[in-house]
Design an enzyme around this catalytic site. Structure first.
Site, PDB file in Angstrom:
ATOM      1  CB  CYS A  41     -16.074  13.205  -4.288  1.00  0.00           C
ATOM      2  SG  CYS A  41     -17.562  12.185  -4.421  1.00  0.00           S
ATOM      3  CG  ASP A  43     -15.882   7.535  -5.296  1.00  0.00           C
ATOM      4  OD1 ASP A  43     -15.137   6.587  -4.977  1.00  0.00           O
ATOM      5  OD2 ASP A  43     -16.649   7.500  -6.276  1.00  0.00           O
ATOM      6  NE  ARG A  45     -14.729   4.714  -7.184  1.00  0.00           N
ATOM      7  CZ  ARG A  45     -15.428   4.864  -8.302  1.00  0.00           C
ATOM      8  NH1 ARG A  45     -15.247   4.019  -9.288  1.00  0.00           N
ATOM      9  NH2 ARG A  45     -16.287   5.859  -8.428  1.00  0.00           N
ATOM     10  CG  HIS A  97     -14.051  11.450  -8.266  1.00  0.00           C
ATOM     11  ND1 HIS A  97     -14.523  10.212  -8.672  1.00  0.00           N
ATOM     12  CD2 HIS A  97     -14.968  11.923  -7.398  1.00  0.00           C
ATOM     13  CE1 HIS A  97     -15.662   9.954  -8.034  1.00  0.00           C
ATOM     14  NE2 HIS A  97     -15.960  10.969  -7.263  1.00  0.00           N
ATOM     15  CB  CYS A 100     -18.133  12.215  -9.696  1.00  0.00           C
ATOM     16  SG  CYS A 100     -18.865  12.731  -8.124  1.00  0.00           S
TER      17      CYS A 100
HETATM   18 CO    CO Z   1     -17.809  11.488  -6.509  1.00  0.00          CO
END
Ligand code: CO
Length: 208
Positions: A41, A43, A45, A97, A100
């Site tokens: 992803c 993302d 993080r 994750h 998400c």
């Molecule tokens: Co995500």
């Protein structure tokens, strides 16, 4: 964030690398031989290399919202093609994750504009596994399970490609489904039975 700080960080990174090995960038610039293709992803993080503890050159990376592998997505398909057919990777990892945002958004009855067709791929995963998911009463737990099932379905999407089927026949390339637990930092192997899935779906998806 001061954007100039990034250039400062870069200068420090170069000097740190050169302190360890003065030929570091000479070697790095020669070629790449990653053994793993990581699809994760976007993302911020879930920083792929950092959470896996790998160095530049070790993992070929593709990231998008909710680690999707839609079969009409030219970007994901090109990455898989290049990694499998040119770089000859031995492993393909789909890493989702918990927490998400893409998965949570797909579970909402909201109009997300240009994101709608993308998120619909996740809604399709929900539809495929609706019976199991609807039995989970706690919303948070339902999201977590959908993250896992989405990883599984994206592994299946990877297996559907002719490049991966060819590589499986030739050198038994492996597909792995992982989840990054954002609450603990732990990487979880969903232990997806690749051979079992393969046998189950090949009747429908075999193209090689
Ligand atoms: Co995500």
């Amino acid at each position: 964030m001061d954007i100039n700080q990034i250039f400062e960080n870069n200068r420090r990174w170069i000097s740190d690398r050169l302190k360890i090995d003065s030929n570091y960038f000479v070697k790095l610039s020669k070629s790449q031989h990653p053994e793993v293709l990581y699809i994760g992803c976007s993302d911020s993080r879930v920083s792929a290399e950092e959470l896996m503890g790998v160095q530049p050159g070790e993992v070929f990376v593709h990231r998008n919202i909710a680690n999707m592998v839609p079969n009409t997505d030219l970007s994901a398909m090109s990455v898989i093609n290049y990694a499998v057919s040119q770089l000859n990777v031995s492993h393909i990892v789909i890493c989702g994750h918990y927490g998400c945002g893409g998965v949570v958004a797909a579970m909402q009855s909201s109009d997300f504009g240009i994101l709608n067709p993308w998120l619909r791929n996740i809604r399709d995963v929900y539809r495929l596994h609706k019976t199991e998911l609807d039995l989970i009463n706690i919303t948070e737990e339902r999201y977590k399970r959908l993250v896992e099932l989405n990883v599984e379905e994206q592994c299946v999407n990877v297996i559907k490609t002719s490049d991966v089927q060819k590589a499986y026949n030739e050198r038994k390339i492996k597909v792995h489904g992982w989840v990054f637990d954002i609450h603990s930092g732990k990487l979880i192997d969903l232990k997806i039975d690749f051979d079992k899935i393969l046998k189950k779906i090949m009747e429908i998806y075999q193209i090689i």
